[in-house]
Design a protein around this motif. Structure first.
Motif, mmCIF file in Angstrom:
data_model
loop_
_atom_site.group_PDB
_atom_site.id
_atom_site.type_symbol
_atom_site.label_atom_id
_atom_site.label_comp_id
_atom_site.label_asym_id
_atom_site.label_seq_id
_atom_site.Cartn_x
_atom_site.Cartn_y
_atom_site.Cartn_z
ATOM 1 N N VAL A 112 0.863 -1.178 0.000
ATOM 2 C CA VAL A 112 0.000 0.000 0.000
ATOM 3 C C VAL A 112 0.900 1.228 0.000
ATOM 4 C CG1 VAL A 112 -1.836 1.255 1.174
ATOM 5 C CG2 VAL A 112 -1.779 -1.243 1.295
ATOM 6 N N TYR A 113 0.600 2.165 -0.899
ATOM 7 C CA TYR A 113 1.366 3.405 -1.032
ATOM 8 C C TYR A 113 0.482 4.567 -0.589
ATOM 9 C CZ TYR A 113 4.027 0.325 -4.092
ATOM 10 O OH TYR A 113 4.742 -0.731 -4.610
ATOM 11 N N ILE A 114 0.931 5.293 0.409
ATOM 12 C CA ILE A 114 0.230 6.481 0.884
ATOM 13 C C ILE A 114 1.022 7.684 0.383
ATOM 14 C CG2 ILE A 114 -0.610 7.742 2.907
ATOM 15 C CD1 ILE A 114 -0.377 4.928 4.371
ATOM 16 N N VAL A 115 0.371 8.542 -0.391
ATOM 17 C CA VAL A 115 1.068 9.653 -1.034
ATOM 18 C C VAL A 115 0.401 10.956 -0.620
ATOM 19 C CG1 VAL A 115 2.036 10.497 -3.201
ATOM 20 C CG2 VAL A 115 1.330 8.097 -3.016
ATOM 21 N N SER A 116 1.193 11.881 -0.081
ATOM 22 C CA SER A 116 0.654 13.164 0.346
ATOM 23 C C SER A 116 0.486 14.094 -0.849
ATOM 24 C CB SER A 116 1.582 13.821 1.364
ATOM 25 O OG SER A 116 2.711 14.388 0.711
ATOM 26 N N PRO A 117 -0.330 15.152 -0.716
ATOM 27 C CA PRO A 117 -0.462 16.124 -1.810
ATOM 28 C C PRO A 117 0.863 16.787 -2.183
ATOM 29 C CG PRO A 117 -2.232 16.404 -0.216
ATOM 30 C CD PRO A 117 -1.258 15.447 0.392
ATOM 31 N N ALA A 118 1.834 16.770 -1.258
ATOM 32 C CA ALA A 118 3.151 17.325 -1.551
ATOM 33 C C ALA A 118 4.050 16.329 -2.278
ATOM 34 C CB ALA A 118 3.828 17.778 -0.260
ATOM 35 N N GLY A 119 3.563 15.099 -2.489
ATOM 36 C CA GLY A 119 4.340 14.124 -3.232
ATOM 37 C C GLY A 119 5.296 13.306 -2.385
ATOM 38 N N VAL A 120 5.032 13.182 -1.090
ATOM 39 C CA VAL A 120 5.838 12.319 -0.218
ATOM 40 C C VAL A 120 5.160 10.953 -0.156
ATOM 41 C CG1 VAL A 120 6.841 12.023 2.074
ATOM 42 C CG2 VAL A 120 6.592 14.318 1.102
ATOM 43 N N VAL A 121 5.945 9.881 -0.277
ATOM 44 C CA VAL A 121 5.401 8.528 -0.362
ATOM 45 C C VAL A 121 5.800 7.722 0.870
ATOM 46 C CG1 VAL A 121 5.369 6.379 -1.692
ATOM 47 C CG2 VAL A 121 5.510 8.570 -2.875
ATOM 48 N N TRP A 122 4.795 7.057 1.456
ATOM 49 C CA TRP A 122 5.025 6.083 2.520
ATOM 50 C C TRP A 122 4.524 4.731 2.034
ATOM 51 C CZ3 TRP A 122 3.377 11.014 3.219
ATOM 52 C CH2 TRP A 122 4.112 11.827 4.087
ATOM 53 N N ILE A 123 5.275 3.685 2.338
ATOM 54 C CA ILE A 123 4.934 2.338 1.870
ATOM 55 C C ILE A 123 4.634 1.453 3.078
ATOM 56 C CG2 ILE A 123 5.727 0.308 0.604
ATOM 57 C CD1 ILE A 123 7.677 2.178 -0.895
ATOM 58 N N VAL A 124 3.517 0.736 3.013
ATOM 59 C CA VAL A 124 3.184 -0.277 4.014
ATOM 60 C C VAL A 124 3.207 -1.616 3.307
ATOM 61 C CG1 VAL A 124 1.451 -1.118 5.640
ATOM 62 C CG2 VAL A 124 1.764 1.352 5.315
ATOM 63 N N GLN A 125 4.051 -2.521 3.768
ATOM 64 C CA GLN A 125 4.163 -3.826 3.108
ATOM 65 C C GLN A 125 3.521 -4.886 3.989
ATOM 66 O OE1 GLN A 125 8.171 -5.204 2.475
ATOM 67 N NE2 GLN A 125 8.692 -5.083 4.622
ATOM 68 N N GLY A 126 2.234 -5.101 3.787
ATOM 69 C CA GLY A 126 1.535 -6.089 4.599
ATOM 70 C C GLY A 126 2.016 -7.501 4.321
ATOM 71 N N ARG A 127 2.245 -7.813 3.032
ATOM 72 C CA ARG A 127 2.677 -9.151 2.614
ATOM 73 C C ARG A 127 1.765 -10.218 3.215
ATOM 74 N NH1 ARG A 127 8.586 -10.573 3.225
ATOM 75 N NH2 ARG A 127 8.199 -11.753 1.320
ATOM 76 N N ASN A 128 0.461 -9.977 3.145
ATOM 77 C CA ASN A 128 -0.537 -10.877 3.728
ATOM 78 C C ASN A 128 -1.581 -11.171 2.658
ATOM 79 O OD1 ASN A 128 -2.451 -12.228 5.184
ATOM 80 N ND2 ASN A 128 -2.732 -10.659 6.737
ATOM 81 N N PRO A 129 -1.391 -12.250 1.870
ATOM 82 C CA PRO A 129 -2.325 -12.512 0.762
ATOM 83 C C PRO A 129 -3.746 -12.790 1.216
ATOM 84 C CG PRO A 129 -0.815 -14.358 1.073
ATOM 85 C CD PRO A 129 -0.308 -13.235 1.926
ATOM 86 N N SER A 130 -3.949 -13.128 2.494
ATOM 87 C CA SER A 130 -5.315 -13.364 2.967
ATOM 88 C C SER A 130 -6.164 -12.108 2.875
ATOM 89 C CB SER A 130 -5.292 -13.873 4.415
ATOM 90 O OG SER A 130 -4.902 -12.859 5.324
ATOM 91 N N LEU A 131 -5.512 -10.933 2.812
ATOM 92 C CA LEU A 131 -6.239 -9.668 2.738
ATOM 93 C C LEU A 131 -6.852 -9.437 1.358
ATOM 94 C CD1 LEU A 131 -6.998 -7.232 4.421
ATOM 95 C CD2 LEU A 131 -4.790 -6.218 3.904
ATOM 96 N N GLY A 132 -6.413 -10.196 0.374
ATOM 97 C CA GLY A 132 -6.958 -10.050 -0.975
ATOM 98 C C GLY A 132 -8.280 -10.767 -1.113
ATOM 99 N N VAL A 133 -9.309 -10.231 -0.460
ATOM 100 C CA VAL A 133 -10.623 -10.865 -0.448
ATOM 101 C C VAL A 133 -11.674 -9.816 -0.785
ATOM 102 C CG1 VAL A 133 -10.917 -10.444 2.037
ATOM 103 C CG2 VAL A 133 -12.173 -12.298 0.962
ATOM 104 N N ALA A 134 -12.750 -10.233 -1.458
ATOM 105 C CA ALA A 134 -13.808 -9.302 -1.846
ATOM 106 C C ALA A 134 -14.355 -8.577 -0.619
ATOM 107 C CB ALA A 134 -14.936 -10.062 -2.545
ATOM 108 N N GLY A 135 -14.506 -7.269 -0.724
ATOM 109 C CA GLY A 135 -15.025 -6.455 0.374
ATOM 110 C C GLY A 135 -13.962 -5.842 1.245
ATOM 111 N N SER A 136 -12.720 -6.311 1.111
ATOM 112 C CA SER A 136 -11.641 -5.763 1.936
ATOM 113 C C SER A 136 -11.453 -4.275 1.679
ATOM 114 C CB SER A 136 -10.339 -6.524 1.653
ATOM 115 O OG SER A 136 -9.248 -5.922 2.296
ATOM 116 N N GLY A 137 -11.541 -3.867 0.402
ATOM 117 C CA GLY A 137 -11.387 -2.456 0.067
ATOM 118 C C GLY A 137 -12.495 -1.598 0.646
#
Length: 481
Positions: A396-421
Motif C-alpha cells: 500500500v502506497y500512501i502519497v501526500s499532496p506534496a508528493g511524499v510517499v510512505w509504503i506499508v508492506q503487509g505481505r498478507n495474501p489473505s487480505l486479498g478478499v472481496a469487500g476488503s477495500g
C-alpha cells in the motif's frame, strides 16, 4: 520510518567512501561478503550444499567472499559458477584467493545438475548496477534457479530487478535478500516485492554521514497504528457523523461493510445514501445505520463523506453535487472512476483509494512498470490532484499532496478478499469524520486494516470480509493503548 533509497545514490556513496573516506574497495567488499554470510549462517544446517553463482562485477565479488567465509565455517560442500572471465579488479582478487581453496568451479553446462542438488543458491549475478533486463543468455539459468527446490539468497538485489528495470522480465526470486547501505526502491514496485523475500540491510562500512545525505525516494512504515484515546465523555454526536454514498443492485453489501468498518473505527453515526431500488434491502441489512436515498442531501453537514463503494457507473453528476458540499471526502471504487471523468473540481481534504486498475483510470495512461518511474508517477498524480492517495496492491502506497510517499508492506495474501477495500475505505473515512487530517486518517487507517488482517489470518486462516470486520474494533482498541 525506514528510508527507501535509489540504487544509483548508494553507488555514489560507495564511490565517495573510497575516495573521501579512503576506505579500500576490497575492504568494502570483504565487509559486504562477511555480513552476507553471517545472515546466511543463521539459516544454514550442517552438511547443506551451497552453489554460488557470481557475475564478473563487484556483486559477484561479494558472493565469492561469502563462499570463502562459509567454507571457513565448515560449510565445505560448495560449487561456484563464475559467469564471466572479465572480472572487476576487486572480484579478480577474490577469485585468486579462492583458487587456493579446494572448492569446485563449474561451467554453465554443469549448472543444471549443480542447482538441482543444491540446498542454497547464492545469487551474485548482477546486483544493483544492472541498467536493463537480463541478457537472454541468462534466462535459462534464472529459470533453473527459480524452479529449483533450493532456497535463494540474493546479494544487494535479486538479479533482474532494478530501480529502472520494468517488471515482467525474467528475474531471480529470492527467499532472503541482504542489501547494502539501505533498502532499494527497486524492491518496492507492486510487482517486484515478491521477488525479494525477507530483506536485511547491512552497512559495508559506509560512513553514516554519507548515507544520511541520500534523499529517500520513499519511506517504509513498520509499526502498528496509533490513535489518541477517546475521553470518557465521548458519545455518538462527538465521535463523528459519516455520510456514505454507494451501493447498487449488484453490490448492496458494500454499504454494509463500509458502515460496519466505520462503526468499528469509532464513528458515532453513519448515514448511508443509495438508490431507491435497493433502499429496502440496505435498510434491513444495516439496522445500525440511517438509510437515505441518493439525492437526499443532508440537512446538517456530515463530518466527512465516503463516496463510491459498490456505486456502479454513471454517477458523475451526483459526484459533482457531493463534492460541492466541500466536506472532507474519501473516494473509493466507482467514486474514483466517476472522478476520473469529471476532472479535478474544487474540493477540500480529499483522499482517493485506488487499486491499480482505478489508478490507471485516474492517470489516463498505463501504470509505470519500472519501480522508480512508478513512484514518481504516483507522486505527480497526488500533486496534480492536490489529494492524498492510498494506492492498493500487495503493498500500500500512501502519497501526500506534496508528493511524499510512505509504503506499508503487509505481505498478507489473505487480505486479498472481496469487500476488503470497502472496509479500508470505511476505516479511513471514519477517522476523517473524527477530525483527523487526511494524511493521518489514511496512514492510521491503512495500519489498522493491516493489523486486523493479521489478527484475522491468525484466527481463521483465510476469511471473508464479514470475519475481517470483527477484528477491526479489536485493532482500534489496541491502537489506543
Amino acid at each position: 520510518m525506514i528510508s527507501v533509497l535509489p540504487s544509483a545514490a548508494i553507488a555514489q556513496v560507495d564511490t565517495r567512501a573510497q575516495h573521501e573516506a579512503h576506505i579500500p574497495e576490497l575492504l568494502l567488499m570483504e565487509s559486504a561478503g562477511i555480513q552476507a554470510f553471517q545472515l546466511l549462517e543463521s539459516y544454514l544446517a550442517i552438511g547443506e550444499r551451497i552453489v554460488v553463482i557470481a557475475g564478473g562485477g563487484n556483486n559477484g565479488g561479494d558472493a565469492l567472499v561469502l563462499s570463502r567465509y562459509a567454507y571457513n565455517a565448515g560449510f565445505t560442500d560448495q560449487q561456484i559458477l563464475l559467469l564471466s572471465t572479465t572480472l572487476s579488479e576487486a572480484t579478480q582478487v577474490q577469485k585468486q584467493i579462492l583458487n587456493t581453496y579446494p572448492i569446485e568451479f563449474i561451467t554453465l553446462e554443469e549448472a543444471e545438475e549443480a542447482i538441482d542438488a543444491a540446498d542454497w543458491i547464492i545469487d551474485g549475478i548482477t546486483g544493483t548496477g544492472l541498467s536493463g533486463p537480463l541478457r537472454p543468455s541468462l534466462h535459462p539459468l534464472v529459470t533453473l534457479i527459480n524452479e529449483s527446490e533450493a532456497k535463494v539468497l540474493s546479494i544487494d538485489i535479486p538479479s533482474g530487478i532494478g530501480d529502472t528495470i520494468a517488471t515482467g522480465h525474467p528475474a531471480v526470486v529470492a527467499d532472503l535478500l541482504v542489501t547494502m547501505g539501505g533498502e532499494k526502491i527497486g524492491c518496492y514496485h507492486p510487482k517486484s516485492r515478491a521477488f525479494c523475500g525477507e530483506i536485511t540491510v547491512v552497512n559495508p562500512t559506509f560512513p553514516p554521514n554519507l548515507l544520511e545525505e541520500v534523499p529517500p525516494v520513499a519511506h517504509r512504515i513498520d509499526r502498528r497504528a496509533k490513535l489518541i484515546s477517546m475521553g470518557e465523555e465521548a458519545y455518538k454526536n462527538t465521535r463523528g457523523h459519516l455520510g456514505i454514498w454507494g451501493g447498487s443492485a449488484a453490490y448492496s453489501g458494500a454499504l454494509r461493510l463500509a458502515g460496519r468498518a466505520a462503526f468499528a473505527s469509532r464513528a458515532g453515526l453513519v448515514t448511508v445514501h443509495c438508490d431507491s431500488t435497493i433502499h429496502p434491502i440496505v435498510a434491513v441489512e444495516s439496522p445500525a445505520m440511517m438509510v437515505r436515498e441518493n439525492h437526499q442531501m443532508p440537512q446538517r453537514p456530515y463530518d466527512a463523506l465516503l463516496i463510491g463503494p459498490g456505486w456502479g457507473a454513471g454517477r458523475e453528476e451526483l459526484l459533482e453535487e457531493l463534492l460541492a458540499l466541500k466536506r472532507p471526502t474519501v473516494l473509493d471504487a466507482d467514486g474514483i472512476r466517476a472522478y476520473s471523468k469529471i476532472g479535478a473540481p474544487v474540493h477540500t481534504e480529499l483522499i482517493l483509494t485506488p487499486h491499480l486498475g482505478e489508478l490507471k483510470a485516474l492517470l489516463d495512461e498505463e501504470v509505470e512498470a519500472a519501480p522508480l518511474a512508478f513512484i514518481e508517477q504516483i507522486k505527480n498524480l497526488a500533486r496534480t490532484l492536490e489529494a492524498t492517495l492510498v494506492v492498493k496492491s500487495s503493498l500500500v502506497y500512501i502519497v501526500s499532496p506534496a508528493g511524499v510517499v510512505w509504503i506499508v508492506q503487509g505481505r498478507n495474501p489473505s487480505l486479498g478478499v472481496a469487500g476488503s477495500g470497502d472496509l479500508l475505505a470505511g476505516i479511513i473515512a471514519s477517522l476523517l469524520a473524527q477530525g483527523n487530517d487526511a494524511l493521518a486518517s489514511a496512514t492510521e487507517g491503512v495500519l489498522l486494516h493491516q493489523w486486523a488482517a493479521v489478527a484475522a489470518h491468525t484466527r481463521y486462516g483465510y476469511y471473508d470480509a464479514e470475519q475481517l470486520v470483527e477484528q477491526i474494533g479489536i485493532a482500534v482498541r489496541e491502537a489506543e493503548r
